[in-house]
Design a protein around this motif. Structure first.
Motif, PDB file in Angstrom:
ATOM      1  N   ASN A  81       0.834  -1.191   0.000  1.00 52.35           N
ATOM      2  CA  ASN A  81       0.000   0.000   0.000  1.00 52.35           C
ATOM      3  C   ASN A  81       0.877   1.253   0.000  1.00 52.35           C
ATOM      4  O   ASN A  81       0.420   2.335   0.354  1.00 52.35           O
ATOM      5  N   ASN A  82       2.143   1.088  -0.414  1.00 51.43           N
ATOM      6  CA  ASN A  82       3.081   2.202  -0.429  1.00 51.43           C
ATOM      7  C   ASN A  82       3.534   2.493  -1.850  1.00 51.43           C
ATOM      8  O   ASN A  82       4.010   1.595  -2.560  1.00 51.43           O
ATOM      9  N   GLY A  99       4.345   7.752   1.952  1.00 47.95           N
ATOM     10  CA  GLY A  99       4.079   6.999   0.721  1.00 47.95           C
ATOM     11  C   GLY A  99       2.911   6.043   0.847  1.00 47.95           C
ATOM     12  O   GLY A  99       2.532   5.399  -0.138  1.00 47.95           O
ATOM     13  N   SER A 100       2.302   5.960   2.010  1.00 44.34           N
ATOM     14  CA  SER A 100       1.213   5.009   2.245  1.00 44.34           C
ATOM     15  C   SER A 100      -0.128   5.556   1.753  1.00 44.34           C
ATOM     16  O   SER A 100      -0.401   6.755   1.861  1.00 44.34           O
ATOM     17  N   ILE A 101      -0.969   4.658   1.213  1.00 47.01           N
ATOM     18  CA  ILE A 101      -2.344   5.022   0.859  1.00 47.01           C
ATOM     19  C   ILE A 101      -3.326   4.483   1.910  1.00 47.01           C
ATOM     20  O   ILE A 101      -4.529   4.429   1.666  1.00 47.01           O
ATOM     21  N   GLY A 102      -2.795   4.090   3.057  1.00 48.41           N
ATOM     22  CA  GLY A 102      -3.654   3.581   4.123  1.00 48.41           C
ATOM     23  C   GLY A 102      -3.952   2.096   3.950  1.00 48.41           C
ATOM     24  O   GLY A 102      -3.284   1.391   3.201  1.00 48.41           O
ATOM     25  N   TYR A 144     -13.071  -4.390  -0.343  1.00 47.02           N
ATOM     26  CA  TYR A 144     -13.955  -3.392   0.266  1.00 47.02           C
ATOM     27  C   TYR A 144     -14.310  -3.829   1.684  1.00 47.02           C
ATOM     28  O   TYR A 144     -15.409  -4.337   1.952  1.00 47.02           O
ATOM     29  N   VAL A 145     -13.369  -3.621   2.596  1.00 51.22           N
ATOM     30  CA  VAL A 145     -13.529  -4.051   3.982  1.00 51.22           C
ATOM     31  C   VAL A 145     -14.028  -2.864   4.809  1.00 51.22           C
ATOM     32  O   VAL A 145     -13.282  -1.912   5.065  1.00 51.22           O
ATOM     33  N   SER A 150     -12.342   3.778   6.958  1.00 48.53           N
ATOM     34  CA  SER A 150     -11.958   5.068   7.537  1.00 48.53           C
ATOM     35  C   SER A 150     -10.446   5.272   7.511  1.00 48.53           C
ATOM     36  O   SER A 150      -9.969   6.407   7.649  1.00 48.53           O
ATOM     37  N   GLU A 151      -9.694   4.189   7.323  1.00 50.38           N
ATOM     38  CA  GLU A 151      -8.233   4.282   7.279  1.00 50.38           C
ATOM     39  C   GLU A 151      -7.683   4.099   5.871  1.00 50.38           C
ATOM     40  O   GLU A 151      -6.494   3.860   5.689  1.00 50.38           O
ATOM     41  N   MET A 152      -8.562   4.189   4.860  1.00 53.80           N
ATOM     42  CA  MET A 152      -8.138   4.129   3.473  1.00 53.80           C
ATOM     43  C   MET A 152      -8.135   5.541   2.886  1.00 53.80           C
ATOM     44  O   MET A 152      -9.114   6.269   3.038  1.00 53.80           O
TER      45      MET A 152
END
Length: 282
Positions: A81-82, A99-102, A144-145, A150-152
């Protein structure tokens, strides 16, 4: 004309002629100048591609096969996710300072779950079932969790793959089919990009599991063309088309985790010119 060109042209015409405008509605996307980015959209678009007949890269303009493969492997193979693990910069808009997208995309693929056969993540579970339970009707992935939304930094667009194996009469090899579910798609910028990504994934999984790639069914809940993309789409679908390219996948690779972007190529890929400076809604 390739089948992919025909499908793309007919889909765009259908959206333009029979779609619904969102102009005047309260919409989230906006242009760089701050104005709202409205669309013309169709609900529930379904496109079918027979990968045994041709590779579904449109010829109206070039789809960068190595770049879209790189992004697919970033999610499905690296389970990252980076954006630092990605060659392109298409995700830069949604990355934080690290660099993270969550907890999105590759993060979800890397989460291990408990099965009776042991702990596995979603990708390993798919490969395990394709090898050991190929006729199972339960081979699927889901990004789609809800508990992690909320953390994406971006909710997943192409969020689910369902795999289904069949056996054609008289053929020894099994056929791998797949259904891609997508909640939303910007048709101009992403349609053929996503189609080619998942066509490559299907070919890769089929090869490492001793199968042949069959049908890829693409279901798009909200297929839309942005207002500022309409003239670009109209010019694009009016172009000359060419025969479908031939897809090459390195036959020496037998482990999904050994594939790289250099193990794919499109041969005899003749296309129209690329469209540059496409405005992107964020």
């Amino acid at each position: 004309m390739s089948l992919a060109d025909h499908i793309f042209i007919e889909m765009c015409r259908d959206i333009l002629e029979h779609g619904v405008s969102t102009e005047g509605e309260k919409v989230r996307p906006h242009w760089e100048d701050g104005t709202s980015a409205y669309t013309i959209k169709k609900f529930g678009v379904v496109n079918r591609y027979d990968l045994s007949r041709e590779f579904p890269a449109i010829t109206l303009r070039k789809t960068a096969i190595k770049s879209c493969t790189d992004e697919m492997l970033w999610i499905w193979q690296k389970k990252s996710n980076n954006i630092k693990d990605l060659h392109s910069h298409i995700w830069d808009e949604w990355a934080d300072e690290t660099g993270s997208i969550g907890k999105a995309y590759g993060y979800q693929m890397g989460v291990k779950h408990s099965y009776k056969e042991g702990m596995m993540d979603q990708v390993d579970r798919v490969i395990y079932d394709l090898k050991h339970n190929p006729f199972s009707r339960r081979i699927l992935t889901n990004l789609y969790v809800h508990q992690d939304l909320s953390e994406m930094n971006l909710y997943p667009c192409a969020y689910s793959m369902t795999f289904n194996v069949t056996q054609k009469p008289g053929q020894e090899k099994l056929t791998l089919n797949g259904l891609l579910n997508q909640r939303s798609q910007d048709v101009l910028t992403a349609n053929n990009w996503n189609v080619c990504q998942y066509a490559v994934l299907m070919h890769m999984l089929a090869q490492v599991c001793g199968m042949e790639a069959g049908e890829l069914v693409h279901v798009i809940a909200d297929a839309h063309i942005y207002d500022r993309h309409i003239p670009l789409i109209e010019e694009l679908i009016g172009r000359e088309t060419y025969p479908a390219p031939k897809f090459w996948l390195n036959p020496e690779v037998k482990d999904f985790y050994e594939f790289t972007r250099d193990d794919v190529r499109l041969e005899n890929y003749v296309t129209g010119p690329q469209i540059t400076d496409i405005p992107v809604a964020v």
